[in-house]
Motif scaffolding. Structure first.
Motif, PDB file in Angstrom:
ATOM      1  N   ILE A  61      -1.439  -5.003  -0.954  1.00  0.00           N
ATOM      2  CA  ILE A  61      -1.809  -3.582  -0.941  1.00  0.00           C
ATOM      3  C   ILE A  61      -1.137  -2.844  -2.093  1.00  0.00           C
ATOM      4  N   GLY A  62       0.057  -3.318  -2.467  1.00  0.00           N
ATOM      5  CA  GLY A  62       0.718  -2.776  -3.638  1.00  0.00           C
ATOM      6  C   GLY A  62       1.384  -1.434  -3.400  1.00  0.00           C
ATOM      7  N   PRO A  63       1.366  -0.578  -4.429  1.00  0.00           N
ATOM      8  CA  PRO A  63       2.096   0.702  -4.342  1.00  0.00           C
ATOM      9  C   PRO A  63       1.522   1.667  -3.308  1.00  0.00           C
ATOM     10  N   LEU A  64       0.342   1.378  -2.775  1.00  0.00           N
ATOM     11  CA  LEU A  64      -0.246   2.271  -1.768  1.00  0.00           C
ATOM     12  C   LEU A  64       0.400   2.112  -0.398  1.00  0.00           C
ATOM     13  N   MET A  65       1.158   1.017  -0.196  1.00  0.00           N
ATOM     14  CA  MET A  65       1.667   0.746   1.142  1.00  0.00           C
ATOM     15  C   MET A  65       2.614   1.839   1.636  1.00  0.00           C
ATOM     16  N   LYS A  66       3.580   2.231   0.833  1.00  0.00           N
ATOM     17  CA  LYS A  66       4.553   3.232   1.269  1.00  0.00           C
ATOM     18  C   LYS A  66       3.914   4.587   1.560  1.00  0.00           C
ATOM     19  N   PRO A  67       3.032   5.092   0.655  1.00  0.00           N
ATOM     20  CA  PRO A  67       2.356   6.352   1.006  1.00  0.00           C
ATOM     21  C   PRO A  67       1.517   6.246   2.274  1.00  0.00           C
ATOM     22  N   MET A  68       0.869   5.088   2.466  1.00  0.00           N
ATOM     23  CA  MET A  68       0.065   4.898   3.681  1.00  0.00           C
ATOM     24  C   MET A  68       0.936   4.979   4.925  1.00  0.00           C
ATOM     25  N   VAL A  73       2.953   7.800   9.663  1.00  0.00           N
ATOM     26  CA  VAL A  73       4.058   8.284  10.493  1.00  0.00           C
ATOM     27  C   VAL A  73       3.937   9.784  10.716  1.00  0.00           C
ATOM     28  N   ALA A  74       3.526  10.520   9.685  1.00  0.00           N
ATOM     29  CA  ALA A  74       3.345  11.969   9.821  1.00  0.00           C
ATOM     30  C   ALA A  74       2.278  12.288  10.867  1.00  0.00           C
TER      31      ALA A  74
END
Length: 607
Positions: A61-68, A73-74
């Motif tokens: 998934i790459g760099p999108l994982m953390k924002p996802m 969580v929000a």
């Protein structure tokens, strides 16, 4: 090597599809097996991730994982805020207030001490991670409560503590991190305090303003019905992002405040919003747990030492019990409930997500011991989820805090027929409740010793005061067909459409009066209307129970009672199956058949 080459080709689309299939599949399998869903999700993520190496979120998934994960969580915390209707807190208000204002600081201190003395972390990393450990995970508590079927007050205490403490724990970590920044000389005390205060203030103001704006816009018709959910989702993400830009992780507080404001705004479209967020939460919780489990690498898992096990034991058996017992000291919460709450503290999504973020920042500041935090967080979540998933129900049963496990029946509408049915169910030791808006219609039920509720089952008071946990089936049986349909339609999402029934509507010749299948519940009995059932009761019809065995089958029962009307099948484990024109009785030994019988056949029933 062949496997590795295939794995390398797994792209974002396939990865997201795999996460969805594993997450929802685990939830469904857990429902079928009556197991904690979180346990299966963790196992699924570990198997496809570090186990088999099929899925690596950072790679696929790459760099999108953390924002996802952050946005997920929000949304989960916003969903938690939406459940904070202050009217439903009556019985648990004092306990929740103590668990938040006394329990959170005390739990923070004890958790930090456990991290320092058992896991070997320095005080800087321990103070930050200890703040995050305050959270008890509403996304984990909710499925555990559904499985354990607790009584109303302890269930609400655990649920509200989890929801309120989630943003509190994140903010405690932010506060500890600002102190660490000051100690590292990256900021002055004044700058740190100013930044923290500004972030909290902005988060609170944004949450209040967004919640009030949504409530006003929806109430005044500024937003069309079909756009309410998209607008809500867009505002939610915008509020989270704006608050987080001022102070990292303050967005969690902002979205929680926003959810609380909307929950208490008495919106006419609140049910639609609640159902949407419930569906979204199931998907998000599934996805986040799969991602977090799959993202663990083998080296981190194998690097866990005996100190990790000692840390988990201290948290579960010492830090949590001491926190709860001290917090509830002198309160009106009974000792049995205190013991249950003290021994129940599962951690969830927020803990792992926020812990990973702060671990990276602490390592960047030179606190190398913070690199242990992700593994400790994952171990604590996995251990508490598995432990409480299998012990909560037995513990509640041992303490006598479990609601009746029999599949009770809620009958809406007081009448001679309803009273007779309720009395027959009660004689079979099954929980039953008769509800009516007219007190006089409940008189016969009260005289028969049947539990009753005077009021509208759809009212806010009924929602806040009635404990519906013991009831699995609903029968709408008033003399108003339209109201029966409304009750069945409104309660279907909560009880499940397969569990909501109503007596037959009056027959209409014109197709103009035929309601769509999406409205109402399943038809009970032989298709007789309220008037016809009342007439049968006046003729002397009664309810009778018959035990079906290998020697006395359903076919023989039907031959002996050609006019009998089967209504329910009662099973030895306390469950019940309702019957109707499209759901006839099944040939099965060991079942007790509950049926309406004419006077001449009533005496032949084999109880």
């Amino acid at each position: 090597m062949a496997v590795a080459s295939e794995v390398a080709g797994l792209g974002p689309v396939n990865a997201i599809a795999l996460v969805g299939a594993l997450g929802v599949g685990s939830q469904w399998l857990a429902w079928r097996l009556r197991m904690p869903a979180i346990v299966l999700m963790l196992l699924a993520g570990l198997i496809v991730g570090p186990g088999l190496g099929i899925f690596d979120p950072a790679r696929d998934i790459g760099p999108l994982m953390k924002p996802m994960i952050s946005i997920a969580v929000a949304i989960i915390l916003f969903e938690g805020g939406l459940t904070l209707d202050f009217h439903s807190l009556r019985e648990a208000r004092v306990g929740v207030r103590r668990l938040v204002f006394i329990g959170a600081p005390l739990g923070w201190a004890l958790s930090a001490a456990a991290l320092h003395y058992t896991a070997g972390l320095g005080w800087a990393a321990s103070s930050v991670f200890g703040g995050i450990m305050v959270v008890t995970g509403p996304t984990v508590i909710a499925p555990l409560l559904r499985q354990a079927r607790l009584q109303q007050r302890p269930a609400k205490l655990l649920q509200w503590e989890a929801i309120v403490n989630d943003p509190v724990g994140a903010l405690a970590a932010v506060l500890a991190f600002t102190v660490v920044l000051v100690m590292a000389d990256t900021a002055t005390v004044g700058e740190a305090v100013t930044e923290f205060s500004l972030g909290i203030g902005v988060a609170t103001i944004l949450g209040l303003a967004a919640g009030w704006g949504i409530a006003q816009g929806f109430t005044r018709g500024v937003v069309p019905e079909y756009m309410k959910v998209p607008v809500l989702f867009t505002v939610l993400v915008a509020v989270f992002a704006a608050s987080d830009a001022v102070l990292h992780e303050s967005g969690l507080l902002a979205v929680t405040v926003m959810g609380v404001v909307i929950a208490n705004a008495e919106l006419p479209s609140y049910d639609e919003l609640r159902r949407f967020k419930e569906h979204a939460t199931v998907l998000l919780v599934s996805g986040v747990f799969i991602l977090l489990a799959a993202n663990m690498d083998r080296d981190t898992l194998f690097a866990m030492e005996w100190s990790t096990l000692g840390f988990i034991i201290v948290v579960i058996l010492l830090a949590r019990p001491v926190t709860v017992m001290v917090s509830l000291l002198g309160s009106d919460v009974p000792m049995k409930e205190r013991i249950l709450i003290a021994l129940t503290g599962p951690r969830g999504v927020v803990l792992v997500a926020v812990a990973g973020l702060f671990a990276e920042r602490l390592v960047e500041l030179g606190y190398d011991d913070a690199s242990k935090i992700p593994a400790l967080a994952f171990a604590l979540v996995a251990a508490t989820v598995v432990w409480h998933g299998f012990t909560l129900a037995p513990l509640a049963g041992w303490l006598g805090l479990t609601a009746d496990r029999a599949s009770g029946v809620l009958i809406v509408g007081g009448s001679r027929w309803s009273t007779a049915l309720a009395k027959a169910l009660q004689d079979a030791e099954m929980p039953v409740l008769v509800v009516d808006r007219n007190r006089s219609r409940l008189r016969s039920a009260r005289e028969a010793g049947v539990r009753t509720y005077y009021g509208d089952i759809l009212s806010e008071d009924a929602h806040n005061t009635l404990d519906l946990v013991p009831f699995e089936k609903v029968i709408a049986a008033t003399d108003n067909d339209a109201y029966n349909t409304l009750v069945a339609t409104d309660l279907a999402p909560e009880f499940g459409r397969e569990n909501v029934w109503q007596i037959a509507r009056s027959r209409e010749e014109s197709r103009r009066h035929t309601l769509p299948v999406t409205l109402g519940g399943r038809e009970l009995g032989s298709g007789r209307t309220h008037r016809e059932l009342s007439s049968l009761m006046l003729q002397g019809w009664r309810f009778g129970r018959t035990n079906l065995t290998d020697d006395y089958t359903l076919e023989q029962w039907e031959a002996d009672r050609p006019d009998g009307v089967p209504m329910m099948e009662l099973f030895e484990n306390g469950s019940v199956r309702l019957l109707g024109p499209e759901h006839p009785p099944r040939e099965k030994s060991g079942v007790t058949l509950l049926a309406m019988l004419p006077p001449k056949e009533d005496s032949t029933s084999r109880d």
